[in-house]
Design an enzyme around this catalytic site. Structure first.
Site, mmCIF file in Angstrom:
data_model
loop_
_atom_site.group_PDB
_atom_site.id
_atom_site.type_symbol
_atom_site.label_atom_id
_atom_site.label_comp_id
_atom_site.label_asym_id
_atom_site.label_seq_id
_atom_site.Cartn_x
_atom_site.Cartn_y
_atom_site.Cartn_z
ATOM 1 N N HIS A 241 1.379 5.125 4.279
ATOM 2 C CA HIS A 241 0.479 5.692 3.268
ATOM 3 C C HIS A 241 0.849 7.131 2.935
ATOM 4 O O HIS A 241 0.983 7.510 1.766
ATOM 5 C CB HIS A 241 -0.971 5.628 3.766
ATOM 6 C CG HIS A 241 -1.530 4.246 3.792
ATOM 7 N ND1 HIS A 241 -2.790 3.947 4.278
ATOM 8 C CD2 HIS A 241 -1.004 3.052 3.382
ATOM 9 C CE1 HIS A 241 -3.009 2.659 4.155
ATOM 10 N NE2 HIS A 241 -1.943 2.092 3.628
ATOM 11 N N SER B 266 0.810 -1.224 0.000
ATOM 12 C CA SER B 266 0.000 0.000 0.000
ATOM 13 C C SER B 266 0.840 1.270 0.000
ATOM 14 O O SER B 266 0.437 2.286 -0.575
ATOM 15 C CB SER B 266 -0.966 0.006 1.186
ATOM 16 O OG SER B 266 -0.284 -0.186 2.402
#
Length: 512
Positions: A485, A433
């Protein structure tokens, strides 16, 4: 009448043949390689549930998918056909799953022995009734771990494994397990409180545990529970020979009743599934054009499976996207064959296979910044990242080119890993991610600075909101590494800005 006959010949009878063949094939395969020969290096949860759950889709996609198109199903065609495929898969999977419980337990007899040491001579046996034994209660070895479960990892499960040595023998252990389930949505303080309460309660119960209250013992096979007991033994002896250790679990039910109603339910569940499919096949009319095309062996005009396989072709149009997707899938399969839990591997397991954590990286294991990008904490984690990666990279590959896309993906992933260990002191971080957010950082830059044409910018804003926005929101709610992230998103945006400054016109040309 001819329509009913055609449905039977072209859809229902092939379904029955494929279903029975699939069920028999897997049961013979499992019994021969795992139970009889013991050469299948897969955990019991994979053999008992996940493979039976996934296996039916292979024959359905190969032999039955085209035949279902003969039926004129109302509504959105692809959705309707998928319902039929899912019903067929369920009709096969349920009896296969039930039959695993039966063949696993019915394939072994109860061995009555007078001495615990004789178990070492019965290497291929599973059940034992021991006439006399003693346990060294004070020498028990504990191991505590936790796993998440449920949809969206809603549950947090605590496990305490206690390996207790039998007296007058070595490498044979009496296994006692305690477990507790709590919500994974509660705050860290509540989780710590629940954990301490679980440990205290388990310790009190273990002090009065009756080791003699047992009808028979079951030898643990290759499973997560066995791994838990082995970890307890390794706390005292790191050089332990794991394969030689025998973990016996006490059973309090009557041995003859261990099978329950599993055998009749194998046939009952298949019969129920077959009847439901029969009704589903008889209700719709026949699509005469599809029937004609099928008999002429014409391929489907719109074939989602073919499109997906083409998307995963590393020699096709989206080379970089396919390579990145396949790398993540292959690494996950390696993890599963290495014995990691398919749903929720523990942080310790993830760290051992290449997860990212500050202590290890600061002590010279810099490769973890890269390896952690391809490791995932379960099937759902992988699935969500594959969707995000496929959507994001497909929007960028034509703009950047395959080689540049892969290089930027790796750079953003490493920068995201650095952000994770900077922010978290003792968190094991894994997953693609961070690198994916790097790609979305590029998409954000290309959208803000109008690299994409006008007709695409609405779609890119929507994609950024749905994937990046929702992922960041869940990160704030807990359980997701938002440091990685944000690290990936910012690094991707900065790289995108640099590319725009140096080569804006060419990027706009590629994007259009």
């Amino acid at each position: 009448m001819n329509n009913i006959k055609t449905k039977f010949q072209e859809v229902y009878i092939p379904f029955l043949i494929v279903s029975i063949g699939t069920i028999l094939f897997y049961n013979i395969f499992r019994w021969t390689l795992d139970i009889k020969l013991g050469i299948l290096p897969l955990k019991e949860n994979l053999l008992n549930f996940w493979i039976p759950f996934a296996l039916p889709w292979i024959p359905i996609l190969i032999w039955l998918r085209r035949r279902i198109r003969i039926l004129n199903i109302r509504g959105k065609r692809d959705n309707g056909y998928f319902v039929y495929q899912f019903a067929m898969a369920a009709a096969m999977a349920v009896p296969i799953i039930i039959s695993q419980n039966y063949i696993e337990k019915s394939s072994f007899d109860l061995n009555e022995i007078s001495s615990i040491s004789k178990i070492k001579e019965l290497k291929k046996e599973k059940y034992f009734k021991i006439t006399s034994f003693d346990i060294d209660h004070n020498s028990s070895l504990p191991y505590v771990t936790a796993r998440t479960s449920g949809r969206n990892n809603d549950n947090l499960n605590f496990y305490l494994y206690l390996a207790c040595p039998f007296e007058n023998t070595s490498s044979i252990w009496y296994g006692v397990e305690y477990k507790k389930n709590v919500s994974n949505r509660i705050n860290e303080q509540r989780k710590n409180s629940e954990y301490r309460a679980f440990i205290n309660k388990s310790e009190k119960e273990f002090k009065t545990y009756d080791f003699q209250d047992v009808e028979y013992f079951e030898r643990l096979g290759y499973s997560d529970d066995r791994d838990g007991f082995i970890e307890a033994l390794k706390e005292k002896n790191e050089s332990l020979n794991e394969k030689e250790q025998i973990i016996l679990i006490p059973k309090k039910d009557v041995f003859e009743e261990r099978l329950g109603n599993s055998f009749p339910w194998i046939f009952g569940s298949f019969g129920i599934g077959a009847l439901i499919l029969l009704a589903m096949v008889l209700i719709p009319k026949i699509d005469e054009k599809e029937l004609s095309d099928f008999k002429k062996n014409k391929p489907l005009k719109e074939d989602d499976l073919k499109d997906i396989l083409g998307f995963l072709n590393p020699m096709g149009e989206n080379k970089a996207t396919a390579i990145l997707l396949l790398l993540n899938i292959i690494v996950f399969l390696i993890m599963i064959f290495d014995g990691l839990n398919i749903v929720s591997p523990t942080p310790k397991e993830l760290l051992e296979i290449g997860g990212n954590r500050r202590f290890e990286v600061m002590n010279g294991e810099y490769w973890r910044l890269f390896s952690s990008m391809f490791i995932h904490g379960g099937l759902l984690h992988l699935f969500m990242n594959l969707i995000g990666l496929g959507l994001g990279s497909s929007l960028l590959e034509n703009v950047l080119g395959s080689v540049k896309l892969i290089i930027i993906y790796i750079i953003c992933g490493i920068l995201a890993s650095l952000a994770s260990i900077y922010w978290h002191e003792n968190t094991v971080s894994v997953g693609a991610s961070g690198a994916i957010f790097g790609l979305y950082g590029l998409i954000l830059a290309f959208t803000v600075f109008k690299i994409y044409p006008n007709y695409m910018r609405g779609m890119t804003w929507m994609l950024l909101g749905l994937y990046a926005g929702v992922s960041l929101l869940f990160g704030f709610l807990g359980g997701i590494d938002n440091a990685a992230h944000f690290g990936g998103l910012i690094s991707g945006f900065v790289i995108g800005g640099i590319l725009i400054l140096t080569n804006k016109e060419q990027l706009k040309k590629n994007a259009s």
